[in-house]
Motif scaffolding. Structure first.
Motif, mmCIF file in Angstrom:
data_model
loop_
_atom_site.group_PDB
_atom_site.id
_atom_site.type_symbol
_atom_site.label_atom_id
_atom_site.label_comp_id
_atom_site.label_asym_id
_atom_site.label_seq_id
_atom_site.Cartn_x
_atom_site.Cartn_y
_atom_site.Cartn_z
ATOM 1 N N ARG A 1 -66.315 -34.433 -14.784
ATOM 2 C CA ARG A 1 -65.316 -33.442 -15.166
ATOM 3 C C ARG A 1 -63.908 -33.995 -15.061
ATOM 4 O O ARG A 1 -62.950 -33.272 -15.290
ATOM 5 C CB ARG A 1 -65.392 -32.239 -14.224
ATOM 6 C CG ARG A 1 -66.641 -31.463 -14.318
ATOM 7 C CD ARG A 1 -66.626 -30.416 -13.214
ATOM 8 N NE ARG A 1 -67.890 -29.732 -13.131
ATOM 9 C CZ ARG A 1 -68.501 -29.408 -12.009
ATOM 10 N NH1 ARG A 1 -67.934 -29.702 -10.852
ATOM 11 N NH2 ARG A 1 -69.651 -28.794 -12.020
ATOM 12 N N ARG A 2 -63.789 -35.243 -14.624
ATOM 13 C CA ARG A 2 -62.466 -35.826 -14.365
ATOM 14 C C ARG A 2 -61.672 -34.932 -13.424
ATOM 15 O O ARG A 2 -60.483 -34.709 -13.621
ATOM 16 C CB ARG A 2 -61.688 -36.024 -15.666
ATOM 17 C CG ARG A 2 -62.391 -36.898 -16.670
ATOM 18 C CD ARG A 2 -62.234 -38.339 -16.256
ATOM 19 N NE ARG A 2 -63.157 -39.188 -16.996
ATOM 20 C CZ ARG A 2 -62.798 -40.061 -17.921
ATOM 21 N NH1 ARG A 2 -61.526 -40.212 -18.192
ATOM 22 N NH2 ARG A 2 -63.686 -40.794 -18.525
ATOM 23 N N ILE B 1 -66.648 -36.686 -11.253
ATOM 24 C CA ILE B 1 -66.357 -37.813 -12.132
ATOM 25 C C ILE B 1 -66.521 -37.382 -13.579
ATOM 26 O O ILE B 1 -65.673 -37.633 -14.429
ATOM 27 C CB ILE B 1 -67.264 -39.011 -11.789
ATOM 28 C CG1 ILE B 1 -66.783 -39.657 -10.495
ATOM 29 C CG2 ILE B 1 -67.266 -40.021 -12.917
ATOM 30 C CD1 ILE B 1 -67.605 -40.834 -10.061
ATOM 31 N N TYR C 1 -59.981 -35.078 -10.670
ATOM 32 C CA TYR C 1 -59.460 -36.142 -9.817
ATOM 33 C C TYR C 1 -59.153 -35.719 -8.386
ATOM 34 O O TYR C 1 -59.436 -36.469 -7.448
ATOM 35 C CB TYR C 1 -58.243 -36.792 -10.468
ATOM 36 C CG TYR C 1 -58.582 -37.501 -11.747
ATOM 37 C CD1 TYR C 1 -59.781 -38.202 -11.869
ATOM 38 C CD2 TYR C 1 -57.739 -37.470 -12.848
ATOM 39 C CE1 TYR C 1 -60.111 -38.844 -13.044
ATOM 40 C CE2 TYR C 1 -58.070 -38.124 -14.026
ATOM 41 C CZ TYR C 1 -59.251 -38.811 -14.124
ATOM 42 O OH TYR C 1 -59.573 -39.442 -15.277
#
Lengths: 292, 566, 324
Positions: free
Chosen positions: C283-284, C281, C286
């Protein structure tokens, strides 16, 4: 069972008054009420009366509680007063708890009432929808929602509400299923009351007691949720809250236990108070449980 | 502020609790031309080193070293992969420099030392550099390391590394024979030698990375075939990296250690505990003052701030110079005069960090100490704001600014932002602290110029061409790119000076150009430099030969050994 | 059998829904994944951004991306991590074991200790142990789990340094399998206790309620009158009565356990899926996040099905088909 039958069986005493009497005889519940009143009073003072700034550096970092005269609970890693933080930080924590519980109850009751009252395919569809929300671990899903839509108190409350409503929905549905075939509902239908009226004016009031208990407990859960999110650094970074205090001071845990311990204690006591009240209400509304 | 502390006037620079010296023979200090330009700090430490070395001559015999043993390094930095050729940053650099050898090492006196390159020769005109490789060097799969691999590595880094200035002038690399590489330059490039050291130029195998796959996402980045002293055993992303001695390393008898384990830990206090409990041996990149102070008094532990000269990490406050009222130099200067750098360094950082006034760190030979210090002067600050025409309103507020900060590094960043919130109102500037939940959010805001003030941590990376120019060149105002000239600062003279310095091979003249540059940007303040980030390494004091070059642990640990095994 | 197939089919549908919802949610949220990837590389120009978009297929229309993603998921390919450039499935599988270990240990601890406490409390409602149960239960219920973990950390890091407070095994550890198991077990104690405490209260309450119900029942009175020893009464008759509700609750708790594990893993640096989710989350990252959501949903669905099944096995009278 429960309230409705009690009402008919023991005419002279109003069920509400009886419940109130039951509640007042429940010592843990009274303790919870007193505790919560004290906490709310302190938070009220902190939020609306005290002019102190929780971000202000007032003393040396990590001063031990009582080390200086005006800092009974010590200071955090930056030298900010922990007591001020507790007084100011309680507001957002409790506000998020309350609004998240409200959102939970509104969604939960709406969905549950529809499902329980109409039954059939509506029930099926709504319950499948509910199950859909139950398979995602709540905290994880809330984390994703909060990060994606930037963490503010509003998004946090909404996220917690979105992940917690299924339980309320299930409970509401069960109550509705139970009540919808009782005599007085059939009677109401016979005199021509519409669905709307029956749901909201006839069934809901009678389904309320367990829902009130559940709503009360939801407040506690929501407060814990908010604390967890803030602890992970996903709370609203611009608002002092109890969870934020714990999260921010976490790296300094080994050098100073107090900046972490006191906010945790505050959360613990608040949730404890709320849950004692919830249990008390539960006992009061379900006199049968007295024997246990 | 009710808070007063007696901080000693003592020199904050020397925090080497245990001075340890290299045991390899050779000149320790060359008091030459270059040494004269060194900072006070280096001289001091070197002098200290010389004394200790003189006092303990018996220690400097390599024969005494008993090889073997394993070392556990703890870090909060999770590397994406282990190939520094396409990834900057300390997370990849520490394991990356163990796995891959560079051509040169840089010692603590900023002098290039032979490593994979046995010798190097810069041509008179500065337009070519001839490298001779050591004999018999092999990659971890046994293939020989040749000049072709050097060529491939330089071209890969030139075309893929985020620091494009490092090898930009390289037009070609010629390979007359297996051990000779001739680097051809389109213009003189004094930063080249430094760019061939540490993690900046890992020599990677062409027969692995040259297979046509995109090197940015090459599978071998996570399972590298290296050229350095340690080979990869296991890479468990975000958790642990296990390295083992490479038996056929090109330096005879090295490395001394059998095994290095790099353990990734999410929480700094766990790292401190692990070190204290003897579960870990080396804790690099410590910045939190309470951890440094705690470990300094730890039994059997040594703490040093050496080995961070190369990255030259600066903590600063950046201004959006394109946005009113910060487009006015007087406003920026007023803010600088209102900030008490001594308070930040001594109280907020408890004396572990050192003040930083200009854009180049003090340990760098190009440092200029004659720049404006902006000592606290609230009257002057107020006068400057009045002069700039910002009258206070009824509440005493002239205007409001927001301040951002890099999330996750409390003491260096957030705490100073919070400090500004309580300090700048003293000159009538209200401050709103704007927290970012994570790095991408912050980076997005700053690189799209959506900010007033922001705290930031930026590295010099040894030569200004690599780490300093990017902040000040007007040609590097690039929207969407973090750590470019996000201040949008533009000064023709500065552009001119930097462009000249980039190609000036004469050290004296180069220094003069940078001196003028440092004076100008400190006067005009696109960024207000606050302090040197107090990176420290804590380690078990039974470890000998801890890397003391300018790159510290971001250079090979082949010489590290256990004086006495735990 | 038909029932099982239907449950499984519905579970698959549910999971598909979860994947679609989360995929759209993540892609529609503000923020450019390409910029995130570029940031991880240390900064990049517009050209690099464009090439990243192409490489990760981010330049295609959203629904096409969703279609590609779904068809990959069906084939067991959860994509590649933006951060580590590695298959998501590998990352998750390497973290799945530790999380399951933690969750199961906590669950087991909570059930065993909870039942034990509940039984004791029901036998002597006014006794000291009952009071103790009440206290532990409230702490488990009302104290934030990460806070409990931190308090235990202080206790075992500074005051009684006898248990490791970080990681799943010692970094320095070298030795045989048996030693390794011991090493992990020692590291497991604090995290599992912290996580277990939350659920302890529920099991204690269930056990206590079941006990009180049963101990008043006629057949128990008869058994006692016949001179059946008390311990046999408790374990043979009363506990059996408590098995079903405990089983149900245990199954339904799975999602909550994973939520709790997320916090506990963070506090104790336990290398599980929760920490992977949390790091992703921040570090994004996805693709990894989507993968973790998918996997945890799958675990919950499986746990629910297993609960249902064991429920039917334990009590054949239950007609699950007729359930509303």
């Amino acid at each position: 069972m429960s309230v409705q039958e009690t009402r008919r069986a023991i005419k002279p005493v109003s069920p509400l008054r009886e419940a109130a009497q039951m509640f007042c005889r429940n010592r843990p519940a009274i303790f919870g009420t007193v505790l919560l009143s004290l906490i709310v009073a302190a938070v009220f003072y902190g939020t609306f009366i005290s002019g102190a700034d929780p971000y202000e550096i007032v003393w040396a970092p990590q001063a031990f509680p009582g080390e200086a005269e005006n800092i009974p609970l010590g200071t955090d890693y930056m030298g900010r007063d922990i007591l001020t933080g507790l007084l100011k930080g309680g507001g957002p924590t409790i506000a998020v708890g309350l609004s998240a519980a409200l959102i939970t109850v509104v969604i939960g009751i709406s969905v549950g009432a529809m499902a329980g009252y109409f039954g059939g395919w509506a029930d099926n569809a709504l319950m499948r929808f509910t199950e859909f929300f139950q398979v995602l671990p709540a905290l994880l899903f809330a984390m994703v929602l909060v990060t994606l839509f930037s963490p503010t108190l509003t998004t946090i409350a909404i996220a917690i509400g979105i992940v917690s409503w299924p339980q309320t929905a299930r409970l509401t549905r069960a109550e509705f299923l139970r009540i919808r075939n009782l005599e007085y509902v059939t009677a109401a239908r016979a005199v021509g009351a519409g669905n709307n009226r029956i749901i909201w004016r006839v069934i809901l009031p009678n389904a309320l007691p367990p829902l009130i208990v559940s709503a009360t407990l939801t407040i506690g859960v929501a407060i814990l949720f908010e604390a967890g999110l803030s602890f992970l650094g996903l709370g609203d970074p611009n608002t002092m809250s109890w969870g934020l205090m714990i999260g921010a001071n976490r790296s300094y845990l080994l050098d100073a236990w107090w900046p972490v311990t006191f906010p945790g204690l505050a959360i613990f006591l608040t949730v404890l108070a709320v849950s004692l009240i919830g249990d008390g209400l539960n006992d009061a509304f379900n006199p049968k449980l007295r024997q246990r | 502020m009710a808070y007063k502390t007696n901080f000693s006037e003592g020199c904050p620079f020397v925090t080497v609790s245990q001075a340890k010296q290299k045991q390899t023979p050779g000149t320790v200090i060359e008091m030459g031309n270059i040494a004269m330009k060194f900072s006070r700090r280096l001289l001091l430490n070197s002098a200290l080193a010389a004394t200790i070395l003189a006092a303990a001559p018996a220690l400097s015999h390599a024969q005494d070293i008993e090889p073997g043993g394993s070392v556990v390094v703890v870090s909060t930095q999770a590397p994406r992969h282990l190939n520094p050729a396409v990834q900057s940053g300390i997370a990849t650099a520490v394991p990356g420099t163990q796995i891959f050898a560079s051509l040169l090492k840089y010692d603590e006196n900023w002098q290039p030392q032979p490593y994979l390159a046995e010798s190097w020769d810069v041509a008179e005109d500065g337009l070519s550099v001839t490298i001779t490789l050591v004999e018999g060097a092999t990659f971890h799969d046994g293939e020989p390391i040749t000049s072709e691999d050097v060529r491939f590595s330089i071209m890969t880094v030139r075309d893929n590394h985020p620091f494009q200035t490092m090898f930009e002038p390289v037009s070609d690399v010629e390979t007359p024979d297996e051990r000779t590489a001739v680097i051809k330059l389109s213009k003189p490039h004094p930063a080249l030698l430094l760019a061939m050291s540490g993690a900046l130029l890992p020599i990677i195998p062409e027969h692995v990375y040259g297979d046509g796959q995109d090197v940015q996402v090459h599978p071998a980045n996570s399972a590298p075939v290296g050229s350095g002293p340690f080979r990869l055993v296991e890479f468990d992303p975000g958790r642990q990296i296990t390295l083992e001695r490479y038996e056929d390393f090109f330096i005879e008898g090295r490395p001394y250690l059998d095994r290095i384990v790099i353990r990734i830990v999410s929480d700094p206090s766990s790292m401190v505990l692990a070190l204290e409990a003897g579960e870990a041996d080396i804790l690099p990149f410590l910045t939190a003052s309470q951890d440094i102070r705690r470990l300094e008094s730890g039994e059997g532990l040594a703490v040093t701030n050496r080995g961070y000269e190369g990255i030259g990490a600066i903590n600063w406050l950046a201004f959006n110079t394109n946005k009113a009222p910060l487009d006015d130099i007087r406003v920026r200067q007023a803010i600088a005069y209102a900030i008490d750098r001594d308070f930040i360094v001594n109280a907020l950082h408890r004396g572990v960090s050192a003040p930083q006034r200009g854009p180049i760190v003090e340990s760098n030979p190009l440092f200029n100490e004659n720049v404006e210090a902006y000592d606290l002067d609230l009257e002057k600050a107020t006068a400057l704001l009045d002069e700039a025409g910002h009258a206070p309103d009824a509440n005493g507020t002239r205007f409001t600014l927001t301040v951002d900060y890099l999330p996750g590094t409390g003491e260096q960043q957030q705490n100073i932002a919070e400090y500004l919130r309580s300090q700048l109102p003293k000159i009538g500037i209200a401050v709103e602290v704007r927290a970012s939940p994570d790095f991408p959010t912050w980076s997005q805001r700053i690189s799209s110029f959506d900010f007033d003030l922001t705290m930031d941590m930026v590295f010099n990376w040894g030569d200004p061409v690599i780490g300093v120019h990017r902040t000040y060149l007007s040609s590097n105002i690039r929207e969407g790119v973090i750590w470019s000239n996000t201040q949008q600062y533009s000064n023709d003279r500065v552009d001119e000076l930097l462009e000249e310095a980039a190609v000036e091979n004469d050290p004296e003249r180069r220094k003069a150009l940078y001196d003028e540059f440092q004076t100008i940007v400190t006067d005009e303040l696109p960024v207000y430099n606050i302090n040197l980030i107090p990176y420290h390494t804590a380690y078990d004091e039974r470890l000998g030969n801890m890397p003391e070059g300018i790159w510290g642990l971001m250079q090979s640990m082949d010489e590290v050994y256990w004086i006495e095994q735990p | 059998m038909v029932y099982l197939l239907r449950r499984l089919a519905f579970g698959v549908l549910l999971l598909a829904g979860v994947v679609i919802l989360n995929f759209l949610l993540i892609r529609l949220a503000p923020g450019d994944p390409a910029a995130v990837i570029a940031g991880e590389m240390g900064g990049a120009s517009q050209e690099v951004l464009a090439s990243i978009r192409e490489r990760y297929g981010l330049d295609k229309p959203l629904l096409v991306q969703l279609g590609i993603y779904l068809s990959n998921v069906v084939r067991g390919d959860l994509g590649e991590s933006y951060f580590f450039n590695r298959p998501v499935i590998d990352l998750i599988l390497s973290r799945l074991g530790p999380t399951i270990l933690l969750v199961m240990a906590a669950q087991l601890l909570a059930i065993v200790l909870g039942v034990f406490m509940g039984v004791l409390a029901s036998l002597k409602p006014q006794g000291f142990l009952s009071g103790f149960v009440a206290v532990i239960s409230t702490v488990g219920y009302a104290a934030p789990v990460f806070w409990t973990g931190m308090m235990l950390t202080i206790l075992f890091a500074s005051i009684f340094p006898i248990l490791p407070v970080e990681g799943m095994s010692s970094a320095r550890f070298r030795g045989g399998t048996f030693d390794y198991i011991l090493n992990v077990a020692r590291h497991l104690i604090l995290p599992a206790t912290t996580l277990g405490i939350i659920f302890l209260a529920q099991y204690a309450r269930l056990a206590r309620a079941a006990m009180i119900d049963v101990l008043g029942a006629d057949y128990v009175r008869t058994a006692r009158a016949k001179g059946v020893p008390e311990s046999r009464v408790v374990f043979k008759h009363a506990l059996r009565n408590a098995v079903l509700p405990i089983l149900t609750v245990a199954g339904l708790q799975f999602g909550n356990l994973i939520s709790g594990a997320l916090l506990v893993e963070t506090v104790f640096n336990w290398p599980g899926m929760g920490r992977l989710a949390f790091d992703s989350i921040l570090r994004r990252d996805y693709p990894v996040l989507l993968g973790v959501l998918f996997f945890s949903a799958m675990m919950v669905v499986l746990a629910n099905i297993l609960t249902d099944l064991s429920y039917r096995l334990a009590d054949p009278r239950i007609n699950t088909e007729g359930r509303s």
